[in-house]
Design a protein around this motif. Structure first.
Motif, short mmCIF file in Angstrom:
data_model
loop_
_atom_site.label_atom_id
_atom_site.label_comp_id
_atom_site.label_asym_id
_atom_site.label_seq_id
_atom_site.Cartn_x
_atom_site.Cartn_y
_atom_site.Cartn_z
N PHE A 4 0.82 -1.63 -0.27
CA PHE A 4 0.22 0.07 0.42
C PHE A 4 1.01 1.22 0.04
O PHE A 4 1.37 1.65 1.04
CB PHE A 4 -0.88 -0.17 1.36
CG PHE A 4 -1.81 1.14 1.49
CD1 PHE A 4 -3.10 1.73 0.44
CD2 PHE A 4 -2.08 1.74 2.82
CE1 PHE A 4 -3.39 2.74 0.40
CE2 PHE A 4 -2.73 2.91 2.73
CZ PHE A 4 -2.46 3.83 1.75
N THR A 8 1.90 5.70 -0.88
CA THR A 8 0.81 6.41 0.05
C THR A 8 2.03 7.60 -1.71
O THR A 8 3.56 7.90 0.11
CB THR A 8 0.27 7.37 0.69
OG1 THR A 8 -0.88 5.78 1.35
CG2 THR A 8 0.17 8.42 0.50
N TRP A 17 -6.18 1.25 -6.99
CA TRP A 17 -5.47 3.51 -6.92
C TRP A 17 -6.65 3.92 -7.24
O TRP A 17 -7.15 4.18 -7.56
CB TRP A 17 -4.66 3.24 -7.66
CG TRP A 17 -4.98 2.95 -9.54
CD1 TRP A 17 -5.07 1.34 -9.47
CD2 TRP A 17 -4.85 4.11 -10.37
NE1 TRP A 17 -5.58 1.93 -10.58
CE2 TRP A 17 -5.52 3.30 -11.25
CE3 TRP A 17 -5.25 5.24 -10.30
CZ2 TRP A 17 -6.10 4.57 -12.59
CZ3 TRP A 17 -6.18 6.16 -10.85
CH2 TRP A 17 -5.79 5.19 -12.09
N HIS A 41 -2.64 13.77 -3.31
CA HIS A 41 -1.82 12.50 -3.33
C HIS A 41 -2.40 11.39 -4.29
O HIS A 41 -3.24 11.44 -4.84
CB HIS A 41 -2.03 12.36 -0.95
CG HIS A 41 -3.14 11.33 -0.94
ND1 HIS A 41 -4.38 12.53 -0.22
CD2 HIS A 41 -3.76 10.45 -0.72
CE1 HIS A 41 -5.28 11.89 -0.59
NE2 HIS A 41 -5.13 10.95 -0.15
N HIS A 81 -2.48 6.98 -3.26
CA HIS A 81 -2.52 5.75 -3.32
C HIS A 81 -3.11 4.94 -4.02
O HIS A 81 -3.39 4.50 -4.79
CB HIS A 81 -3.99 5.73 -2.22
CG HIS A 81 -4.33 6.17 -1.05
ND1 HIS A 81 -3.50 6.68 -0.38
CD2 HIS A 81 -5.57 7.27 -0.68
CE1 HIS A 81 -4.19 7.16 1.20
NE2 HIS A 81 -5.14 7.77 0.59
N ILE A 95 -8.18 -2.00 3.63
CA ILE A 95 -7.42 -1.19 2.53
C ILE A 95 -7.84 -0.42 1.24
O ILE A 95 -7.67 0.46 0.59
CB ILE A 95 -5.42 -0.97 2.54
CG1 ILE A 95 -4.98 -0.90 3.73
CG2 ILE A 95 -5.19 -0.29 1.34
CD1 ILE A 95 -3.78 -2.10 3.65
N ILE A 121 -9.05 2.81 0.27
CA ILE A 121 -8.97 3.88 -1.30
C ILE A 121 -10.37 4.30 -1.87
O ILE A 121 -10.46 4.93 -2.45
CB ILE A 121 -8.13 3.06 -2.20
CG1 ILE A 121 -6.75 2.73 -1.27
CG2 ILE A 121 -7.36 2.98 -3.96
CD1 ILE A 121 -5.61 1.70 -2.15
N ASN A 141 -12.11 6.91 -0.51
CA ASN A 141 -11.54 8.17 -0.14
C ASN A 141 -11.32 9.45 -0.57
O ASN A 141 -12.06 10.49 0.52
CB ASN A 141 -10.26 7.92 -0.92
CG ASN A 141 -8.62 8.27 -0.64
OD1 ASN A 141 -7.58 9.30 -0.17
ND2 ASN A 141 -8.71 8.55 1.19
#
Length: 191
Positions: free
Chosen positions: A27, A29, A75, A81, A83, A174, A178, A181
């Motif tokens: 993972f 970032t 992703w 940013h 991820h 995770i 993502i 997000n």
């Protein structure tokens, strides 16, 4: 903190003696310089890319296409940013070969290295660090060319965050982090 060329250098947050080119799920970032929101906006819980964000997306698609032994599970490009949930798998006879049960990357015991070798910094081909360095370089050049200032300023913070995913529950958490997000942008204390 230690000094490097008379500047303070933050210590690496990479797992010591871990080979970031081996089979595992990572993972990652990568954050924009000063956490500036330069890749687009969140509108009604969805990410809307601007021209800089479209460069990031285009380069991610290229990365997915050329890295045959990497699986990009999920992703997202966010305003400041990106991820990535990436799996590195072995290639045998031109085909992917997943050695371990999906989403259960075990941590092998590192082989002891001589002191001089463990201090030497280098990027292995097909590793997470070589991917991040190349990705940052390519996107920074393109964004700076498109920028009104047309300068050579860095688009990205100097480091990146990584986490080695060790079990399916972590992978699932995770993956959905993502995915959700953009919806959680306004309540995420790190945005």
């Amino acid at each position: 903190m230690t000094l490097f060329r008379n500047k303070y250098k933050t210590e690496s947050n990479r797992l010591q003696d871990w080979d970031y080119s081996i089979e595992a799920i990572y993972f990652i970032t990568i954050v924009s310089q000063n956490r500036e929101c330069i890749f687009g906006d969140i509108i009604e819980g969805k990410m809307t890319l601007n021209d800089f964000g479209k460069i990031i997306e285009k380069e991610l698609f290229k990365s997915i296409e050329i890295r045959e032994n990497w699986i990009f599970h999920n992703w997202i490009v966010m305003p400041n940013h990106i991820h990535l949930l990436v799996e590195i798998v072995k290639m045998r006879d031109g085909k992917m070969h997943v050695v371990e049960t999906h989403c259960s990357a075990s941590l092998p015991k590192p082989e002891p290295k001589p002191e001089s070798q463990s201090r030497k910094l280098s990027r292995k081909p097909n590793s997470i660090s070589s991917f991040v360095a190349t990705f940052k370089s390519v996107t920074t050049k393109q964004i700076n060319l498109l920028s009104e200032n047309n300068n050579d300023e860095s688009v990205w913070q100097s480091n990146y965050h990584d986490h080695i995913v060790r079990n399916y529950d972590s992978f699932r958490r995770i993956f959905y982090y993502i995915k959700n997000n953009p919806k959680n942008w306004n309540v995420d204390r790190f945005h």
